[in-house]
Design an enzyme around this catalytic site. Structure first.
Site, short mmCIF file in Angstrom:
data_model
loop_
_atom_site.label_atom_id
_atom_site.label_comp_id
_atom_site.label_asym_id
_atom_site.label_seq_id
_atom_site.Cartn_x
_atom_site.Cartn_y
_atom_site.Cartn_z
N TYR A 40 0.86 -1.19 0.00
CA TYR A 40 0.00 0.00 0.00
C TYR A 40 0.88 1.23 0.00
CZ TYR A 40 -5.01 -0.72 0.30
OH TYR A 40 -6.31 -0.96 -0.01
N GLU A 59 -0.45 4.89 -0.40
CA GLU A 59 -1.22 6.13 -0.61
C GLU A 59 -0.31 7.33 -0.49
OE1 GLU A 59 -2.51 3.75 1.45
OE2 GLU A 59 -4.72 3.76 1.33
N ASP A 99 -7.34 13.35 -24.66
CA ASP A 99 -7.38 11.95 -24.24
C ASP A 99 -6.65 11.17 -25.33
OD1 ASP A 99 -7.84 9.32 -23.72
OD2 ASP A 99 -9.94 9.58 -23.16
N THR A 148 -4.14 5.64 -21.57
CA THR A 148 -3.90 4.30 -21.03
C THR A 148 -2.47 3.89 -21.42
OG1 THR A 148 -4.92 3.45 -23.03
CG2 THR A 148 -6.27 3.42 -21.04
N LYS A 183 -2.11 0.17 -24.73
CA LYS A 183 -2.50 0.05 -26.15
C LYS A 183 -1.23 0.01 -27.00
CE LYS A 183 -7.17 1.93 -25.57
NZ LYS A 183 -7.31 2.51 -24.23
N ARG A 185 -1.63 -2.83 -18.08
CA ARG A 185 -2.97 -2.23 -18.06
C ARG A 185 -2.97 -1.10 -17.02
NH1 ARG A 185 -7.54 -3.24 -20.45
NH2 ARG A 185 -6.35 -4.68 -21.71
N1 DSN Z 1 -12.00 -0.04 -24.84
C1 DSN Z 1 -11.13 0.90 -25.49
C2 DSN Z 1 -11.08 0.70 -26.95
O1 DSN Z 1 -11.18 -0.42 -27.38
O2 DSN Z 1 -10.95 1.64 -27.69
C3 DSN Z 1 -11.44 2.31 -25.14
O3 DSN Z 1 -11.50 2.47 -23.78
#
Ligand code: DSN
Length: 419
Positions: free
Chosen positions: A59, A61, A205, A231, A234, A240
């Site tokens: 933990y 925080e 974003d 994120t 990707k 993740r």
């Molecule tokens: N689920 C993602 C995507 O496939 O684009 C977006 O959050």
């Protein structure tokens, strides 16, 4: 049994054979099918090792050097490295590496810059936006007045005139750009000018394309935006999770919004994984990868057009293509199911001005992050387009089974996570 998993897996197999079996069959699914979901990728073993490590037990925080619990001296080092690597890779003034996901990063962005009821301007969902950009079923649409802009009907590119007119009319606190199914580049300089004109915070974003930015394959929003959320799993090929970059003047607001504003303890194992991925992104090998992802996406879009489908906005400049498949006579939903039966994993997707409902759609979205990680190139993209076209053209299970054997033969040539 696969030898991909290490010694801990033997213990798991003994203790919980049901879950061990799921891990193995998912590994096999990823190894043998074609992964064309534009938001998915295969992380390195180093990233996976960090994710499944002792850091998961801690933990922490707070922030490095300012934690609420003791014993954080080791995890502090991991978070410090992740922050420094993010700032260096993207030339950012501030980085917060704690958000658990892209959605939670976006919750923090709203919290840092707006109050419930404020007006935000974002790309419309049916034109490629994201759930957290104002969907009525999401916190963003429930708690904020989200107005939207879209793409032009004639060229399916962002309508910057509409964006500016809307911004002047609704005076948003914040303008969001970034999408989940927009194959073209976004003109961040133009959006900065509009934000300055109306006094709005510029939020990008960048979840989908930040990996291409990291690999210097497309222009960066970082010099223009007040805040960039994304994120890390990707094209970026990390664990993740989520991350936020911001101008120094917003650093305190962002950090406060993430913790204690939006979440408690950060996932320190994921933060270590983010640090590993960011270091990988700074290598020449990753930069080549990012460029290859786009080369492959262009090749796949062109090959699908040769099969009679239409690439929305005339093609792609990124890692994904959005295909209008009405010429095939089936909906996106049916195409998704038929390709799935043939071992080709992609998703149905609305196209701009889609006459079909979002659960049906007239399109499919295909992306090349995962196949490019496997080492596939334009020749394989041509083969994949042919496999997709054949799978979509029939509801015959035997034909799908035959195509699946061809998919397995193709993926066997580009193995991932071998012992
Ligand atoms: N689920 C993602 C995507 O496939 O684009 C977006 O959050």
């Amino acid at each position: 049994m696969s030898t991909f998993y290490g010694p801990d897996f033997q213990a798991l197999t003994k203790q919980d054979p049901e879950i061990a079996a799921v891990l193995l069959s998912e590994l096999k699914r990823q190894q043998t099918n074609l992964q064309l979901i534009a938001s998915e990728n295969f992380t390195s073993r180093a990233v996976l090792a960090a994710m499944g490590s002792s850091l998961s037990n801690k933990y922490a925080e707070g922030y490095p050097g300012k934690r609420y619990y003791g014993g954080c001296e080791e995890v502090d080092k991991a978070e410090f490295l992740a922050i420094e690597r993010a700032k260096s890779l993207f030339g950012a003034e501030h980085a917060n590496v704690q958000p658990h996901s892209g959605g939670s990063a976006n919750v923090a962005v709203y919290q840092a810059f707006t109050k419930p009821g404020d007006t935000v301007l974002a790309m419309s969902l049916p034109h490629g936006g994201h759930l957290t950009h104002g969907s009525p079923v999401n916190f963003s649409g429930k708690w904020f007045n989200v107005e939207s802009y879209g793409v032009r009907a004639d060229n399916e590119l962002i309508d910057y005139d509409e964006l500016r007119d809307k911004a002047i009319a609704v005076k948003p606190k914040m303008i969001c750009s970034g999408a989940t199914a927009y194959p073209s580049l976004i003109d961040f300089e133009k959006i900065r000018t509009i934000c300055d004109e109306v006094g709005a915070i510029m939020w990008v974003d960048a979840a989908h394309f930040i990996g291409l930015v990291a690999g210097k394959a497309i222009p960066s929003p970082v010099p223009y935006a007040d805040v960039v959320s994304f994120t890390t799993h990707k094209v970026l090929r990390g664990p993740r999770g989520g991350m936020i970059l911001a101008k120094a003047e917003h650093a305190a607001a962002i950090d406060k919004a993430v913790f204690p504003g939006m979440q408690g303890g950060p996932i320190m194992s994921a933060i270590a994984g983010k640090a590993v991925a960011l270091a990988e992104c700074a290598t020449p090998g990753y930069q080549k990868y990012a460029k290859d992802v786009i080369v492959n996406a262009k090749a796949l879009a062109a090959a699908l057009e040769s099969e009679g489908m239409r690439a929305v906005s005339g093609g792609t400049q990124t890692h994904l293509a959005l295909m209008d498949i009405r010429s095939t006579g089936v909906t996106g939903k049916v195409a998704d199911e038929r390709c799935g039966a043939a071992g080709i994993v992609m998703n149905k997707n609305s196209i701009p001005y889609d006459p079909e409902k979002p659960a049906v759609t007239s399109g499919v979205r295909v992306g090349t992050p995962a196949t490019t990680t496997q080492g596939m190139g334009p020749a394989e993209m041509k083969q994949i387009a042919s496999l997709i076209a054949r799978a979509i053209a029939t509801d015959d299970g035997a034909t799908h089974a035959l195509i699946k054997t061809e998919v397995h033969a193709l993926t066997a040539r580009f193995p991932i996570y071998q012992a």
